[in-house]
Design an enzyme around this catalytic site. Structure first.
Site, mmCIF file in Angstrom:
data_model
loop_
_atom_site.group_PDB
_atom_site.id
_atom_site.type_symbol
_atom_site.label_atom_id
_atom_site.label_comp_id
_atom_site.label_asym_id
_atom_site.label_seq_id
_atom_site.Cartn_x
_atom_site.Cartn_y
_atom_site.Cartn_z
ATOM 1 N N LYS A 27 0.806 -1.212 0.000
ATOM 2 C CA LYS A 27 0.000 0.000 0.000
ATOM 3 C C LYS A 27 0.848 1.275 0.000
ATOM 4 C CE LYS A 27 -4.313 -1.591 0.276
ATOM 5 N NZ LYS A 27 -5.375 -1.232 -0.699
ATOM 6 N N SER A 50 -8.963 -0.402 5.508
ATOM 7 C CA SER A 50 -9.035 -1.539 6.421
ATOM 8 C C SER A 50 -7.848 -1.549 7.379
ATOM 9 C CB SER A 50 -9.058 -2.854 5.631
ATOM 10 O OG SER A 50 -10.218 -2.941 4.837
#
Length: 337
Positions: A63, A84
């Site tokens: 990410k 998340s």
């Protein structure tokens, strides 16, 4: 700025292979070029299975790539996202170094340890009732209310292009690869790898949790569909609907989609730990897909994250300041995913 919080230059655009190349140059000082490791080699996977070690990436997951590309390309003083956990951690690390104010919206079932790590890195968190759909709705509303720039975890051209650098690196390091197995949640990583492989004869296979197979279901239906919230052990892959940016890229390039159950995911994570690779369950999904496929091929499985409890504890200790979390009441029933 548009009503959605996206800059006009990026809103609604479809990234291409050139954007992955540009992203690689932009983010190079902020990311680690992760290695290819030898994977488990049961007979079914001869001659070899390699692992793209994104669990060793800064911030503990791939990410960081998409987050860095977005923050460096956008002129933003304040950013909002829904996450998340791993995308929020990646953004928080970068936002702190760049002096950007960050708010991360988390769904009801988000990992508390990841939430704590985000706050320890200097960001504010907001928790909402419901699942990923409710989280994304609230993040968009908060961006509009505050004038912040919205940087989604996957559904943004700059994020997709940044994630595509995973595919560009592995294909450069192992050009003979026949199949790449990619964990698939929101679809940013899978779409990015599809872009990186646009002119390469490699097979691209997305691997989804069985209860969250929104891309397989959508491609079968011929249009994006939304699934109910679910509680898979792969907490980073609980997306309910394909993203508008990733969906057409995946539709036009992906070769196959595989669904794996929680037992397969946990078995793959255990297999990785046995080989010295400390992956979180979401990070083991691609290997689970490769094991299920059982093809005799030269393959790479992307180990997308390693934010295990031990690593998260270390992140949580990095900065005890600014540990604000607020709760937003919603009319939606709370789920555990």
């Amino acid at each position: 700025m548009t009503a959605t919080g996206l800059r006009p230059a990026t809103a609604g655009t479809r990234p291409g292979p050139a954007d992955v190349t540009a992203a690689a140059a932009r983010i190079a000082p902020h990311v680690r070029r992760t290695p290819l490791l030898s994977g488990p080699a049961p007979a079914a996977h001869a001659p070899r299975l390699l692992l793209k070690a994104e669990h060793l990436q800064h911030g503990g997951s791939f990410k960081t790539r998409g987050a860095a590309n977005a923050l460096l390309a956008l002129d933003a003083q304040r950013v909002v996202t829904g996450s998340s956990g791993n995308h929020g951690i990646a953004l928080a690390r970068l936002a702190r170094s760049l002096g950007i104010r960050l708010t991360v919206v988390l769904a009801a079932g988000a990992d508390p340890a990841k939430s704590a790590a985000i706050r320890a890195l200097g960001a504010e968190t907001v928790r909402v009732g419901g699942g990923v759909a409710e989280r994304e709705e609230r993040a968009g509303a908060l961006a509009r209310e505050t004038g912040a720039v919205l940087v989604p975890s996957s559904d943004h051209p700059l994020v997709v292009a940044g994630q595509g650098t995973v595919g560009a690196e592995l294909l450069a390091d192992a050009p003979e690869t026949e199949t790449v197995y990619v964990p698939t949640g929101g679809g940013g990583l899978l779409a990015g790898v599809c872009l990186a492989a646009a002119d390469h004869p490699v097979r691209i296979v997305g691997v989804e949790p069985a209860d969250a197979a929104r891309y397989a279901r959508s491609l079968a239906a011929g249009h994006p569909v939304q699934l109910p919230s679910c509680a898979t052990v792969a907490d980073g892959l609980r997306g309910q609907r394909p993203g508008r940016v990733p969906y057409p890229i995946i539709r036009d390039r992906v070769d196959d989609l595989i669904a794996v159950g929680d037992e397969e995911i946990l078995a793959a994570a255990a297999l990785l730990r046995g080989g010295g690779v400390d992956a979180e369950p979401s990070g083991a999904v691609a290997l689970a897909g490769a094991l299920r496929a059982g093809r005799r091929e030269r393959a790479v499985a992307v180990v997308s994250g390693g934010n295990t409890p031990a690593r998260l504890h270390a992140l949580h200790r990095t900065d005890p300041t600014r540990t604000t979390e607020s709760t937003v009441a919603t009319t939606t029933e709370e789920h555990t995913s």
